[in-house]
Design an enzyme around this catalytic site. Structure first.
Site, PDB file in Angstrom:
ATOM      1  N   LYS A 155      83.758  21.508 -52.913  1.00 56.91           N
ATOM      2  CA  LYS A 155      82.836  22.610 -53.228  1.00 56.91           C
ATOM      3  C   LYS A 155      83.578  23.889 -53.598  1.00 56.91           C
ATOM      4  O   LYS A 155      83.245  24.549 -54.581  1.00 56.91           O
ATOM      5  CB  LYS A 155      81.909  22.895 -52.043  1.00 56.91           C
ATOM      6  CG  LYS A 155      80.999  21.761 -51.642  1.00 56.91           C
ATOM      7  CD  LYS A 155      79.981  22.193 -50.599  1.00 56.91           C
ATOM      8  CE  LYS A 155      80.632  22.677 -49.317  1.00 56.91           C
ATOM      9  NZ  LYS A 155      81.403  21.619 -48.622  1.00 56.91           N
ATOM     10  N   ARG A 160      71.648  25.612 -45.034  1.00 57.96           N
ATOM     11  CA  ARG A 160      72.027  24.451 -44.235  1.00 57.96           C
ATOM     12  C   ARG A 160      70.897  23.958 -43.333  1.00 57.96           C
ATOM     13  O   ARG A 160      71.141  23.180 -42.424  1.00 57.96           O
ATOM     14  CB  ARG A 160      73.258  24.773 -43.383  1.00 57.96           C
ATOM     15  CG  ARG A 160      74.526  24.893 -44.217  1.00 57.96           C
ATOM     16  CD  ARG A 160      75.749  24.955 -43.364  1.00 57.96           C
ATOM     17  NE  ARG A 160      76.962  24.852 -44.152  1.00 57.96           N
ATOM     18  CZ  ARG A 160      78.183  24.845 -43.634  1.00 57.96           C
ATOM     19  NH1 ARG A 160      78.335  24.935 -42.325  1.00 57.96           N
ATOM     20  NH2 ARG A 160      79.246  24.744 -44.417  1.00 57.96           N
ATOM     21  N   ARG A 173      94.310  15.892 -44.389  1.00 56.11           N
ATOM     22  CA  ARG A 173      94.599  17.326 -44.477  1.00 56.11           C
ATOM     23  C   ARG A 173      95.625  17.735 -43.424  1.00 56.11           C
ATOM     24  O   ARG A 173      95.626  17.231 -42.302  1.00 56.11           O
ATOM     25  CB  ARG A 173      93.324  18.150 -44.294  1.00 56.11           C
ATOM     26  CG  ARG A 173      92.274  17.869 -45.336  1.00 56.11           C
ATOM     27  CD  ARG A 173      91.186  18.912 -45.366  1.00 56.11           C
ATOM     28  NE  ARG A 173      90.496  19.113 -44.101  1.00 56.11           N
ATOM     29  CZ  ARG A 173      89.399  19.835 -43.975  1.00 56.11           C
ATOM     30  NH1 ARG A 173      88.869  20.408 -45.044  1.00 56.11           N
ATOM     31  NH2 ARG A 173      88.812  19.978 -42.787  1.00 56.11           N
ATOM     32  N   ARG A 178      94.542  19.747 -38.320  1.00 56.53           N
ATOM     33  CA  ARG A 178      93.589  20.731 -37.829  1.00 56.53           C
ATOM     34  C   ARG A 178      92.888  20.203 -36.577  1.00 56.53           C
ATOM     35  O   ARG A 178      92.658  19.004 -36.442  1.00 56.53           O
ATOM     36  CB  ARG A 178      92.534  21.027 -38.894  1.00 56.53           C
ATOM     37  CG  ARG A 178      93.108  21.551 -40.201  1.00 56.53           C
ATOM     38  CD  ARG A 178      91.973  21.928 -41.124  1.00 56.53           C
ATOM     39  NE  ARG A 178      92.453  22.199 -42.465  1.00 56.53           N
ATOM     40  CZ  ARG A 178      91.741  22.834 -43.390  1.00 56.53           C
ATOM     41  NH1 ARG A 178      90.525  23.259 -43.104  1.00 56.53           N
ATOM     42  NH2 ARG A 178      92.227  23.043 -44.591  1.00 56.53           N
TER      43      ARG A 178
END
Length: 214
Positions: free
Chosen positions: A14, A89, A123, A156
């Site tokens: 996005k 959302r 990631r 993360r």
């Protein structure tokens, strides 16, 4: 003037696709998540409120999210339009947005859950300078080390199988009704987010009838 909303699961691109559209169309990219993160980082009153909500394991409520979006759009620095990322959302937020703003389209970046897992679990984040990496498409020169500062690359905190499963479940429960509401207004353009960045951008521009950059 062009006004869009972009919707997609974590890892669907996005931010990247919004950035490309914003740059070439001279519209403003409004990332609601970035706004919240800025407030948390800068220890504002809003940031303290968001931090308390997150610490309790809860989601930012409709009132707070709507106020942040309204305040941002009321700045009217988007002379040629905007693309909103990270909002709405919930069903209520969608109804608020439809009542408050005219939009030209909703871009739905469709990414299968299996591909979301592959991208997200690859990631990495530099523990020293915060540089982002992805072991699929953006590997560091030296394994496990940041190219910028040499810091150790770490996973993360929220990029775990368990946390991702919960986020995906929450995403589908909330997003499917949102897309249905937008689809009733014939706003939704669904684009396969699995191909490369350029191909996804080309497809969404074709669907939105926008020219490709020269």
């Amino acid at each position: 003037m062009r006004k869009y909303v972009i919707i997609g699961a974590i890892g669907s691109g996005k931010g990247t696709q919004s950035g490309l559209l914003a740059r070439d169309l001279d519209i403003v990219h409004i990332s609601v998540g970035d706004i919240f993160r800025w407030h948390v980082k800068n220890h504002t009153k809003l940031g303290a409120q968001v931090r308390r909500i997150m610490a309790a394991g809860e989601l930012v409520g409709d009132d707070l999210a709507e106020n942040v979006v309204r305040e941002r759009l009321d700045q009217h620095d988007w002379n040629y339009g905007f693309i909103v990322d990270g909002f709405p959302r919930s069903r209520r937020q969608t109804e608020f947005f439809l009542e408050s703003y005219d939009i030209d389209g909703v871009i739905h970046l469709d990414l299968p859950d299996a591909e979301v897992r592959r991208r997200v679990l690859g990631r990495r984040l530099c523990s020293r300078c915060g540089m982002d990496y992805n072991l699929i498409a953006d590997r560091p020169t030296e394994e496990g080390r940041c190219d910028v500062c040499g810091g150790e690359l770490v996973t993360r905190e929220d990029d775990t199988e368990e946390a991702l499963a919960e986020r995906l479940r929450d995403y589908h429960e909330k997003t499917d009704p949102i897309l249905e509401l937008f689809a009733r207004k014939e706003y939704v353009v669904t684009v396969d987010a699995r191909p490369g960045i350029d191909e996804v951008q080309r497809t969404l521009r074709e669907r939105l009838r926008l020219p490709m950059p020269r």
